[in-house]
Design a protein around this motif. Structure first.
Motif, PDB file in Angstrom:
ATOM      1  N   ARG A   1       9.936 -16.407 -23.361  1.00 23.96           N
ATOM      2  CA  ARG A   1       9.212 -17.470 -22.656  1.00 23.96           C
ATOM      3  C   ARG A   1       7.974 -16.893 -21.977  1.00 23.96           C
ATOM      4  O   ARG A   1       7.899 -15.707 -21.669  1.00 23.96           O
ATOM      5  CB  ARG A   1      10.100 -18.156 -21.612  1.00 23.96           C
ATOM      6  N   VAL A   2       7.004 -17.787 -21.716  1.00 23.06           N
ATOM      7  CA  VAL A   2       5.852 -17.480 -20.866  1.00 23.06           C
ATOM      8  C   VAL A   2       6.135 -18.175 -19.553  1.00 23.06           C
ATOM      9  O   VAL A   2       6.541 -19.340 -19.539  1.00 23.06           O
ATOM     10  CB  VAL A   2       4.560 -18.042 -21.491  1.00 23.06           C
ATOM     11  N   VAL A   3       5.972 -17.433 -18.456  1.00 21.21           N
ATOM     12  CA  VAL A   3       6.250 -18.049 -17.168  1.00 21.21           C
ATOM     13  C   VAL A   3       5.125 -17.721 -16.192  1.00 21.21           C
ATOM     14  O   VAL A   3       4.633 -16.597 -16.154  1.00 21.21           O
ATOM     15  CB  VAL A   3       7.652 -17.640 -16.641  1.00 21.21           C
ATOM     16  N   LEU A   4       4.715 -18.713 -15.431  1.00 21.34           N
ATOM     17  CA  LEU A   4       3.745 -18.492 -14.348  1.00 21.34           C
ATOM     18  C   LEU A   4       4.529 -18.417 -13.053  1.00 21.34           C
ATOM     19  O   LEU A   4       5.014 -19.444 -12.564  1.00 21.34           O
ATOM     20  CB  LEU A   4       2.740 -19.647 -14.257  1.00 21.34           C
ATOM     21  N   LYS A   5       4.651 -17.192 -12.513  1.00 22.22           N
ATOM     22  CA  LYS A   5       5.435 -17.039 -11.277  1.00 22.22           C
ATOM     23  C   LYS A   5       4.519 -17.264 -10.073  1.00 22.22           C
ATOM     24  O   LYS A   5       4.292 -16.365  -9.260  1.00 22.22           O
ATOM     25  CB  LYS A   5       6.116 -15.682 -11.260  1.00 22.22           C
TER      26      LYS A   5
ATOM     27  N   GLU B   1      11.635 -36.271 -20.092  1.00 23.87           N
ATOM     28  CA  GLU B   1      12.850 -36.691 -20.824  1.00 23.87           C
ATOM     29  C   GLU B   1      12.826 -36.257 -22.287  1.00 23.87           C
ATOM     30  O   GLU B   1      13.772 -36.524 -23.018  1.00 23.87           O
ATOM     31  CB  GLU B   1      12.983 -38.217 -20.738  1.00 23.87           C
ATOM     32  N   SER B   2      11.705 -35.606 -22.719  1.00 23.51           N
ATOM     33  CA  SER B   2      11.640 -35.376 -24.167  1.00 23.51           C
ATOM     34  C   SER B   2      11.946 -33.934 -24.561  1.00 23.51           C
ATOM     35  O   SER B   2      11.522 -32.987 -23.902  1.00 23.51           O
ATOM     36  CB  SER B   2      10.261 -35.799 -24.695  1.00 23.51           C
ATOM     37  N   GLY B   3      12.719 -33.797 -25.660  1.00 27.65           N
ATOM     38  CA  GLY B   3      13.089 -32.484 -26.185  1.00 27.65           C
ATOM     39  C   GLY B   3      14.357 -31.973 -25.528  1.00 27.65           C
ATOM     40  O   GLY B   3      14.888 -32.576 -24.588  1.00 27.65           O
ATOM     41  N   SER B   4      14.823 -30.811 -26.018  1.00 25.49           N
ATOM     42  CA  SER B   4      16.058 -30.246 -25.465  1.00 25.49           C
ATOM     43  C   SER B   4      15.793 -29.766 -24.037  1.00 25.49           C
ATOM     44  O   SER B   4      14.638 -29.585 -23.647  1.00 25.49           O
ATOM     45  CB  SER B   4      16.496 -29.057 -26.317  1.00 25.49           C
ATOM     46  N   ILE B   5      16.878 -29.556 -23.284  1.00 30.27           N
ATOM     47  CA  ILE B   5      16.715 -29.066 -21.908  1.00 30.27           C
ATOM     48  C   ILE B   5      15.987 -27.713 -21.925  1.00 30.27           C
ATOM     49  O   ILE B   5      15.088 -27.462 -21.120  1.00 30.27           O
ATOM     50  CB  ILE B   5      18.091 -28.935 -21.202  1.00 30.27           C
ATOM     51  N   GLY B   6      16.350 -26.856 -22.923  1.00 28.16           N
ATOM     52  CA  GLY B   6      15.700 -25.539 -23.046  1.00 28.16           C
ATOM     53  C   GLY B   6      14.187 -25.686 -23.183  1.00 28.16           C
ATOM     54  O   GLY B   6      13.423 -24.991 -22.525  1.00 28.16           O
ATOM     55  N   LYS B   7      13.784 -26.617 -24.040  1.00 34.11           N
ATOM     56  CA  LYS B   7      12.341 -26.849 -24.267  1.00 34.11           C
ATOM     57  C   LYS B   7      11.670 -27.331 -22.981  1.00 34.11           C
ATOM     58  O   LYS B   7      10.557 -26.947 -22.655  1.00 34.11           O
ATOM     59  CB  LYS B   7      12.146 -27.927 -25.348  1.00 34.11           C
ATOM     60  N   ARG B   8      12.377 -28.197 -22.258  1.00 37.79           N
ATOM     61  CA  ARG B   8      11.795 -28.734 -21.019  1.00 37.79           C
ATOM     62  C   ARG B   8      11.649 -27.620 -19.977  1.00 37.79           C
ATOM     63  O   ARG B   8      10.672 -27.574 -19.247  1.00 37.79           O
ATOM     64  CB  ARG B   8      12.656 -29.891 -20.483  1.00 37.79           C
ATOM     65  N   TYR B   9      12.646 -26.695 -19.936  1.00 35.34           N
ATOM     66  CA  TYR B   9      12.520 -25.541 -19.028  1.00 35.34           C
ATOM     67  C   TYR B   9      11.279 -24.728 -19.395  1.00 35.34           C
ATOM     68  O   TYR B   9      10.489 -24.363 -18.540  1.00 35.34           O
ATOM     69  CB  TYR B   9      13.749 -24.626 -19.125  1.00 35.34           C
ATOM     70  N   ARG B  10      11.130 -24.434 -20.700  1.00 30.47           N
ATOM     71  CA  ARG B  10      10.001 -23.580 -21.150  1.00 30.47           C
ATOM     72  C   ARG B  10       8.672 -24.224 -20.774  1.00 30.47           C
ATOM     73  O   ARG B  10       7.759 -23.562 -20.331  1.00 30.47           O
ATOM     74  CB  ARG B  10      10.021 -23.369 -22.666  1.00 30.47           C
ATOM     75  N   ARG B  11       8.579 -25.551 -21.014  1.00 29.49           N
ATOM     76  CA  ARG B  11       7.323 -26.253 -20.701  1.00 29.49           C
ATOM     77  C   ARG B  11       6.975 -26.112 -19.223  1.00 29.49           C
ATOM     78  O   ARG B  11       5.827 -25.906 -18.857  1.00 29.49           O
ATOM     79  CB  ARG B  11       7.488 -27.753 -20.998  1.00 29.49           C
TER      80      ARG B  11
ATOM     81  N   ASP C   1      16.215 -22.325 -10.891  1.00 29.83           N
ATOM     82  CA  ASP C   1      15.101 -21.578 -10.309  1.00 29.83           C
ATOM     83  C   ASP C   1      14.253 -20.968 -11.427  1.00 29.83           C
ATOM     84  O   ASP C   1      14.786 -20.294 -12.310  1.00 29.83           O
ATOM     85  CB  ASP C   1      15.710 -20.480  -9.406  1.00 29.83           C
ATOM     86  N   ARG C   2      12.949 -21.198 -11.364  1.00 31.91           N
ATOM     87  CA  ARG C   2      12.027 -20.724 -12.409  1.00 31.91           C
ATOM     88  C   ARG C   2      12.066 -19.205 -12.599  1.00 31.91           C
ATOM     89  O   ARG C   2      12.115 -18.714 -13.728  1.00 31.91           O
ATOM     90  CB  ARG C   2      10.601 -21.142 -11.999  1.00 31.91           C
ATOM     91  N   ASP C   3      12.074 -18.432 -11.502  1.00 31.97           N
ATOM     92  CA  ASP C   3      11.920 -16.979 -11.620  1.00 31.97           C
ATOM     93  C   ASP C   3      13.216 -16.284 -12.003  1.00 31.97           C
ATOM     94  O   ASP C   3      13.239 -15.399 -12.851  1.00 31.97           O
ATOM     95  CB  ASP C   3      11.384 -16.395 -10.308  1.00 31.97           C
ATOM     96  N   THR C   4      14.329 -16.704 -11.365  1.00 34.06           N
ATOM     97  CA  THR C   4      15.597 -16.024 -11.645  1.00 34.06           C
ATOM     98  C   THR C   4      16.347 -16.718 -12.779  1.00 34.06           C
ATOM     99  O   THR C   4      17.276 -16.154 -13.332  1.00 34.06           O
ATOM    100  CB  THR C   4      16.506 -16.052 -10.397  1.00 34.06           C
ATOM    101  N   THR C   5      15.991 -17.959 -13.077  1.00 36.63           N
ATOM    102  CA  THR C   5      16.665 -18.872 -14.025  1.00 36.63           C
ATOM    103  C   THR C   5      18.114 -19.185 -13.593  1.00 36.63           C
ATOM    104  O   THR C   5      18.883 -19.764 -14.347  1.00 36.63           O
ATOM    105  CB  THR C   5      16.644 -18.369 -15.498  1.00 36.63           C
ATOM    106  N   LYS C   6      18.453 -18.796 -12.356  1.00 40.73           N
ATOM    107  CA  LYS C   6      19.803 -19.095 -11.840  1.00 40.73           C
ATOM    108  C   LYS C   6      19.934 -20.595 -11.594  1.00 40.73           C
ATOM    109  O   LYS C   6      18.976 -21.263 -11.226  1.00 40.73           O
ATOM    110  CB  LYS C   6      20.039 -18.344 -10.529  1.00 40.73           C
TER     111      LYS C   6
END
Ligand code: GAP
Length: 438
Positions: free
Chosen positions: A334-338, A379-389, A415-420
């Motif tokens: 993934r690409v993440v902006l922290k 609401e669109s796409g899998s939960i994984g995809k929505r997290y990545r977006r 949580d975006r950074d830890t993904t917990k």
């Protein structure tokens, strides 16, 4: 071997992310655009707004009064002549006589061939004034010449008397301004780093000359700490003192806060001791009194100025570089902006697990939105995809309404950074965000 931050984030990746996700667009792209001029989309506009407001609130925390100001973009010839910009605000430039490409003298080796066409046929070195000149009214003469301001500071100086009279200010105090500035850069480059139209946040701090050194030291530390407070990594920041040969025409000493960009250590903010150069110049050229009465000495004095000046767009680029990361979560990269939650354009995203949960989750989303949070419903796409977006645009928290939510009145907060992930009560979401977004 794991990649370093420097290896992961490149200018190309950032430019592409900014366009893909609607942070920044080339201005007037459909007509070929203008080099060094950009437009900002929804997320970019929100991020800029957050940068301005964190800057302003950091100023409200310092001892002493700081008042706000908003000057005009157009200034008459006389103003810019007095400030020294007509005569001195110039870069040295050379032109390749063959391909007509122009370069700043500090970015080219005249012993070598032109990097654009490969021939070696340089013009003589010329001074190139960077101000955009225009004409006011129908009659064209010296009096009708005006310039788009190349820095926001000057209108503060020419309005000095108006401002102190209407606000009954005592030294030391500050006047702060956020607004556009324009420079006809010979070679705009590195995306938002060197632009032709950009925005500055400038503080002019007026004090007595005998205390100026103390104030300069205060502001240098204060401004450095500001960048740490918005989450920029300490190892990517440093202070650099200017050599006398580097000083701008008005400055007697200057320190830059520099950031370690992928293209090297570069100025992010300048903290300059401007002496009383500007006010004195405007007194001399306008014949008007721009002094302030000092109760202590019972004398009128022309105060000394310490200036803190940073570009909003350059800071925008800095926070994106600093926050950009790439990692792998459950086998998926993934690409993440922290980004610091204070700066994140979208504070939280709300997901229904399936269409069946749309209605209850939309209600929660609307209630949080109505409390003034900038949030989105996705609401669109899998939960994984929505997290990545949402990771890619720096959204700090995502909430999912799932099959248990109807019965336990809880959602999953991620949580975006830890993904917990943790389960939190629906009626606690507002409090959760309030605590986390400071
Ligand atoms: N009033 C002082 C002044 O304008 P400067 O060092 O020329 O000083 C201050 O500019 C800040 O404005 C810089 O540190 C940078 O953050 C920003 N800046 C200057 N020129 C810029 C450009 N062409 N594009 C984007 N930001 C710029």
């Amino acid at each position: 071997m794991a990649l370093t931050h420097e290896q992961k984030v490149t200018l190309d990746k950032l430019v592409s992310l900014c366009k893909r996700r609607g942070f920044v667009y080339q201005s007037a792209e459909i007509y070929g655009g203008i080099n060094g001029v950009y437009d900002f989309g929804h997320l970019g506009t929100l991020l800029k707004r957050n940068l301005r407001s964190t800057w302003l609130s950091s100023l409200s925390e310092v001892p002493g009064e700081i008042i706000l100001f908003e000057g005009a973009l157009l200034g008459p010839y006389a103003l810019w002549k007095a400030s020294g910009h007509v005569d001195h605000f110039a870069d040295q430039m050379v032109e390749c006589r063959d391909c007509k490409h122009r370069f700043r003298i500090d970015e080219i080796d005249l012993e070598k061939a032109c990097p654009h066409c490969g021939k070696k046929n340089w013009s003589e070195v010329r001074q190139f004034n960077m101000m955009f000149q225009t004409q006011i009214g129908a009659v064209q003469d010296q009096k009708s010449i005006a310039y788009l301001r190349p820095e926001t500071a000057q209108e503060i100086f020419v309005n000095f008397k108006n401002v102190i009279t209407t606000n009954r200010l005592k030294l030391p105090f500050g006047i702060a301004q956020i607004g556009k500035a324009f420079r006809n850069e010979i070679t705009p480059k590195q995306f938002l780093f060197r632009m032709r139209e950009f925005e500055q946040m400038e503080l002019e701090w007026f004090c007595k000359e005998e205390n100026a050194k103390k104030h300069f030291e205060f502001w240098k530390d204060n401004r450095f700490n500001f960048y740490l407070s918005i989450g920029i990594k300490k190892e990517n920041l440093r202070l650099r003192y200017h050599e006398p040969t580097e000083l701008a025409h008005y400055s007697t000493c200057c320190t830059d806060v520099e950031y370690h960009f992928p293209f090297g250590w570069k100025e992010l903010e300048g903290i300059a001791h401007r002496g009383n150069y500007d006010l004195s110049q405007h007194i001399k050229h306008s014949g008007k009194d721009l002094s302030i009465y000092d109760e202590e000495t019972k004398k009128s004095i022309v105060p000394t100025v310490i200036e803190c000046s940073v570009g909003v767009d350059r800071l925008f680029l800095t926070v994106l570089f600093d926050a950009y990361d790439e990692d792998t979560i459950e086998g998926e990269s993934r690409v993440v902006l922290k980004l610091s939650p204070k700066l994140a354009p979208i504070k939280a995203a709300f997901f229904p697990l399936t269409k069946k949960q749309n209605e209850p989750m939309y209600k929660i989303y609307e209630a949080i939105k109505n409390k003034g949070f900038i949030v989105q419903f996705d609401e669109s796409g899998s939960i994984g995809k929505r997290y990545r977006r949402n990771d890619e645009i720096g959204t700090p928290y995502c909430f999912t309404y799932d099959f248990e939510s109807d019965s336990d009145k809880k959602v999953t907060a991620r949580d975006r950074d830890t993904t917990k992930q943790e389960r939190i009560a629906i009626d606690q979401i507002e409090l959760f965000l309030e605590k986390k977004l400071i």
